[in-house]
Design a protein around this motif. Sequence first.
Motif, PDB file in Angstrom:
ATOM      1  N   ASP A 101      -9.513  -1.284  -4.921  1.00 19.71           N
ATOM      2  CA  ASP A 101      -8.549  -0.657  -5.831  1.00 19.71           C
ATOM      3  C   ASP A 101      -8.810  -1.067  -7.275  1.00 19.71           C
ATOM      4  N   LEU A 102      -9.008  -2.357  -7.495  1.00 25.47           N
ATOM      5  CA  LEU A 102      -9.212  -2.845  -8.858  1.00 25.47           C
ATOM      6  C   LEU A 102     -10.581  -2.442  -9.406  1.00 25.47           C
ATOM      7  N   GLU A 103     -11.573  -2.343  -8.538  1.00 26.52           N
ATOM      8  CA  GLU A 103     -12.880  -1.866  -8.999  1.00 26.52           C
ATOM      9  C   GLU A 103     -12.783  -0.407  -9.449  1.00 26.52           C
ATOM     10  N   ALA A 104     -12.023   0.393  -8.706  1.00 27.09           N
ATOM     11  CA  ALA A 104     -11.827   1.796  -9.091  1.00 27.09           C
ATOM     12  C   ALA A 104     -11.063   1.904 -10.416  1.00 27.09           C
ATOM     13  N   ALA A 105     -10.117   1.005 -10.636  1.00 26.47           N
ATOM     14  CA  ALA A 105      -9.296   1.053 -11.848  1.00 26.47           C
ATOM     15  C   ALA A 105     -10.004   0.482 -13.073  1.00 26.47           C
ATOM     16  N   THR A 106     -10.872  -0.518 -12.861  1.00 31.44           N
ATOM     17  CA  THR A 106     -11.469  -1.214 -14.007  1.00 31.44           C
ATOM     18  C   THR A 106     -12.974  -1.021 -14.143  1.00 31.44           C
ATOM     19  N   GLY A 107     -13.633  -0.643 -13.055  1.00 34.61           N
ATOM     20  CA  GLY A 107     -15.086  -0.556 -13.069  1.00 34.61           C
ATOM     21  C   GLY A 107     -15.763  -1.890 -12.794  1.00 34.61           C
TER      22      GLY A 107
END
Length: 119
Positions: free
Chosen positions: A36-42
């Motif tokens: 989730d955080l990778e999708a939101a922040t890259g």
Amino acid sequence: MYKSIAIIIFALGLAACGVVSTLVDGVKYAHAVEADLEAATGIKPAVGFNWNNGHLASVTVTFPGLYEAKPIGELANSVRAAVTREFKETPKNIVLAFNLGAMPGGTADAGQAPVHAME
């Protein structure tokens, strides 16, 4: 005598199943938070967790470097939302961390003044 030993072993096995399922579920939740955080922040963070007496005590989200695309408050809100959503429980503490690595061209104490011995 053998019945008592069998009952004890069976009870220990049932107790261990709860621990194992909590650990397996926790790993699944941690990977979901990372995604989730990778999708939101890259940037893919590392997520760790700590259960205490069946309750989620803490979750640590560590980014591999500084994240400067958003203000820290917005990032914290994104982390809090992802952790609460994926773990399906609000932990007592959420720790947001950044791995800064060593100082470029030196060690961590490179900025300190040298200490001289008194003569």
